[in-house]
Design a protein around this motif. Structure first.
Motif, mmCIF file in Angstrom:
data_model
loop_
_atom_site.group_PDB
_atom_site.id
_atom_site.type_symbol
_atom_site.label_atom_id
_atom_site.label_comp_id
_atom_site.label_asym_id
_atom_site.label_seq_id
_atom_site.Cartn_x
_atom_site.Cartn_y
_atom_site.Cartn_z
ATOM 1 N N TRP A 174 -4.653 -23.686 -29.938
ATOM 2 C CA TRP A 174 -3.628 -23.987 -29.003
ATOM 3 C C TRP A 174 -4.206 -24.592 -27.977
ATOM 4 O O TRP A 174 -3.293 -25.655 -27.073
ATOM 5 C CB TRP A 174 -2.722 -22.798 -28.565
ATOM 6 N N SER A 175 -5.240 -24.272 -27.629
ATOM 7 C CA SER A 175 -5.851 -25.286 -26.024
ATOM 8 C C SER A 175 -6.292 -26.428 -26.535
ATOM 9 O O SER A 175 -6.091 -27.422 -25.773
ATOM 10 C CB SER A 175 -7.134 -24.263 -25.688
ATOM 11 N N LYS A 176 -6.355 -26.922 -27.622
ATOM 12 C CA LYS A 176 -6.718 -28.287 -28.097
ATOM 13 C C LYS A 176 -5.395 -28.822 -28.296
ATOM 14 O O LYS A 176 -5.298 -30.056 -28.039
ATOM 15 C CB LYS A 176 -7.403 -28.135 -29.225
ATOM 16 N N VAL A 177 -4.427 -28.275 -28.827
ATOM 17 C CA VAL A 177 -3.025 -28.830 -28.988
ATOM 18 C C VAL A 177 -2.558 -29.189 -27.499
ATOM 19 O O VAL A 177 -1.966 -30.302 -27.272
ATOM 20 C CB VAL A 177 -2.052 -27.883 -29.648
ATOM 21 N N ALA A 178 -2.694 -28.315 -26.601
ATOM 22 C CA ALA A 178 -2.223 -28.418 -25.311
ATOM 23 C C ALA A 178 -2.942 -29.705 -24.518
ATOM 24 O O ALA A 178 -2.124 -30.487 -24.127
ATOM 25 C CB ALA A 178 -2.349 -27.216 -24.291
ATOM 26 N N LEU A 179 -4.324 -29.997 -24.903
ATOM 27 C CA LEU A 179 -4.822 -31.134 -24.392
ATOM 28 C C LEU A 179 -4.216 -32.192 -24.713
ATOM 29 O O LEU A 179 -3.916 -33.308 -24.345
ATOM 30 C CB LEU A 179 -6.477 -30.986 -24.504
ATOM 31 N N GLY A 180 -4.112 -32.363 -26.387
ATOM 32 C CA GLY A 180 -3.555 -33.431 -26.545
ATOM 33 C C GLY A 180 -2.077 -33.782 -26.306
ATOM 34 O O GLY A 180 -1.629 -34.823 -26.275
ATOM 35 N N VAL A 181 -1.185 -32.846 -26.516
ATOM 36 C CA VAL A 181 0.096 -32.886 -25.606
ATOM 37 C C VAL A 181 0.111 -33.597 -24.261
ATOM 38 O O VAL A 181 0.788 -34.572 -24.227
ATOM 39 C CB VAL A 181 0.857 -31.703 -25.611
ATOM 40 N N THR A 182 -0.664 -33.226 -23.441
ATOM 41 C CA THR A 182 -0.952 -33.758 -22.102
ATOM 42 C C THR A 182 -0.994 -35.498 -22.109
ATOM 43 O O THR A 182 -0.798 -36.215 -21.352
ATOM 44 C CB THR A 182 -1.796 -33.254 -21.246
#
Ligand SMILES: Nc1ncnc2c1ncn2[C@@H]1O[C@H](COP(=O)(O)OP(=O)(O)OP(=O)(O)O)[C@@H](O)[C@H]1O
Ligand SMILES: [Mg+2]
Lengths: 267, 266
Positions: free
Chosen positions: B131-139
């Motif tokens: 999820w931390s990687k997903v969050a980075l991609g989302v931004t």
């Protein structure tokens, strides 16, 4: 219903100012009435305010003063009785020709299959039966205008507003389109307000030709009845002797305005 | 734009030629001594043969599939969440000029921020899992989609809009038949970029701290100066990007048939 005697469109001393009070007065107080079933053409130099006048009749622009009456009632908001063929390309580019024509019925609640069937009939009427699944960019300018015509007419509006509908077309295609329009109009005689810069076309098609002066503060300076017999052929009517007399009379008035407009922009 | 005037087979042949030349240069530089020196010493550059062998070895095991799967999952999640949020906010801002005006400086600030600095914070908040990687991609994805949808709604041709109104559409119908398709077309025009950024977010996130994924694979190899492993990871990543991009192109051509520029493409 509306009394049959009231005009379809009655512009009563409307003036139109762009950019709020104190802005650019495009149209000075102008009156124009189009009777039901009447075909009126507006001719005037470029930039004089023809589109502006149509937008006021469509309810897209609110006049700064004066009133717009539609079928005997004052117009508030958009003119729901009118179909408007715009000067610019206005088909939805993401819909096919068939969907573009059907949309007017669909949004009014017609079930989609029925709307599509009627749209196919209308495409056939404007000679584009085989082009239903083309997107606007795959059509020629003249074909797009014909789709636009079907799109507007399928809703069976009581009033037809047309802004240089044959503008980008070549002379031959204009004649064919003119005849098509006359044919469709003869079927149920809508009130038509038709803007063009082609005086011959105006005389060939209309019952009345009104002349607008060059802007700013443009207004109607001439109103000529065209008493050529109907049904007409947009081509053959031009060979008529009366046609030449009418053309001569109106042109002598229009020429002065066109020159003024030209000098206005050149200065 | 000037028209491309070579046939497709010829184009592919030329593209392959570039690869052959590059790999050939790499091979010669790393394996053939010129006056006793290697231009591309093995320790720093590995060799094409070693890298190829490493890739084969990786794919004969099962772990690589797990890494690929993790990276793909993160990419897809980042893309979907970022796109949905971008569409919603893009529409909202475009239709509410006051909201757009108020938030304008904050958006610009947030968008100018280099996302890498956020990675440790996301790890702090969301842990070392996906999820931390997903969050980075989302931004990354959010802003691309947001700006395109905003533009798409704003840039609807006034004539098309006026025509739609005259055809009797109410606000809801305008949304469905005019604003939505226009916004979508802008969003899809940036599809390659946003999918690319979703992948970048995932890989960079993995690189900076995780226990799985392609980014982790590369980072792990770097940690022990295993240059062959780093290059193998990079080659796999590149192939993965090409594959994802091909899928995006397919989707794009399906959805944007009505666009003049998409029609001529094959
Ligand atoms: N949105 C606007 N804001 C300010 N001025 C405008 C606007 N729209 C039109 N005008 C001005 O109003 C005048 C009339 O414009 P209009 O479009 O009605 O001309 P027109 O007679 O239709 O010309 P054409 O034959 O070239 O289509 C022009 O001088 C134009 O510059
Ligand atoms: Mg005009």
């Amino acid at each position: 219903m509306h009394p049959p005697s009231s005009p379809a469109v009655a512009l009563d001393r409307i003036s139109i100012v762009y950019g709020g009070p104190g802005g650019y007065e495009a149209v000075a107080p102008t009156s124009l009435a189009v009777a039901q079933g009447e075909f009126v053409a507006i001719v005037g130099p470029t930039g004089c305010g023809k589109s502006t006048l149509l937008n006021a009749a469509a309810g897209l622009l609110k006049p700064a003063s004066g009133e717009v009456g539609i079928l005997g009632r004052p117009l508030a908001g958009l003119n729901g009785d009118a179909g408007y063929l715009f000067q610019q390309d206005s088909l939805m580019p993401w819909k096919t020709a068939l969907d573009n024509v059907a949309i007017g019925l669909e949004v009014a609640g017609t079930p989609r299959p029925d709307a599509l069937a009627r749209a196919a009939q209308w495409l056939a009427k404007v000679g584009l039966a085989a082009f239903g699944n083309r997107y606007p960019h795959q059509l020629s300018g003249g074909q797009r205008k014909r789709v636009g015509l079907a799109q507007v007419l399928i809703r069976n509006p009581k009033i037809l507003l047309m802004d240089e509908p044959f503008g980008p077309l070549d002379a031959q295609t204009r004649l064919i389109m003119g005849n098509l329009l006359l044919e469709l109009w003869a079927a149920d005689r809508k009130a038509v307000l038709f803007v063009t810069h082609d005086l011959e076309e105006a005389i060939a098609l209309a019952d009345r030709v009104v002349i607008m002066s060059s802007g700013p503060a443009a207004t109607i300076i001439g109103d000529h009845a065209i008493d050529l017999p109907r049904p007409r052929d947009a081509m053959e009517v031009r060979l008529d002797k009366c046609f030449h007399e009418l053309h001569h009379g109106i042109w002598s008035q229009l020429r002065g305005e066109v020159l003024k407009a030209y000098q206005g922009t050149a200065a | 734009m000037t028209e491309l005037s070579v046939s497709r087979p010829k184009l592919i042949a030329l593209q392959v030629l570039v690869a052959v030349l590059l790999i050939g240069f790499w091979h010669v530089g790393s394996s053939v001594p010129i006056f006793g020196v290697y231009i591309l010493p093995k320790f720093f550059f590995s060799t094409p043969g070693d890298v190829a062998m490493r890739i084969v070895k990786l794919f004969s095991g099962t772990m690589i599939w797990k890494h690929l799967w993790i990276t793909l999952t993160e990419t897809v999640l980042a893309f979907v969440i970022g796109s949905v949020a971008g569409v919603v906010f893009g529409f909202w801002f475009a239709r509410r000029p006051l909201v757009a005006a108020v938030f304008d400086p904050y958006l610009k600030m947030a968008n100018a921020l280099p996302r890498v600095v956020l990675a440790p914070i996301f790890m702090l908040w969301l842990g070392l899992g996906i999820w931390s990687k997903v969050a980075l991609g989302v931004t990354l994805v959010f802003f691309i989609v947001f700006f395109n949808v905003y533009q798409g709604v704003k840039e609807v041709s006034p004539a098309v809009l006026a025509n739609a109104r005259m055809l009797g559409m109410n606000e809801r119908q305008l949304f469905r038949h005019v604003y939505w398709p226009s916004a979508l077309s802008w969003m899809f025009s940036s599809l390659h970029t946003s999918v690319g950024f979703a992948l970048v977010g995932a890989v960079v996130g993995e690189y900076l701290g995780s226990a799985a994924g392609l980014g982790y694979l590369i980072h792990e190899a770097e940690g022990v100066f295993d240059v062959t492993g780093v290059f193998a990871g990079m080659v796999i990543l590149a192939a993965f990007v090409l594959l994802v991009d091909a899928v995006v192109t397919k989707v794009e051509n399906r959805l944007l048939v009505w666009r003049p520029d998409a029609a001529g493409r094959t």
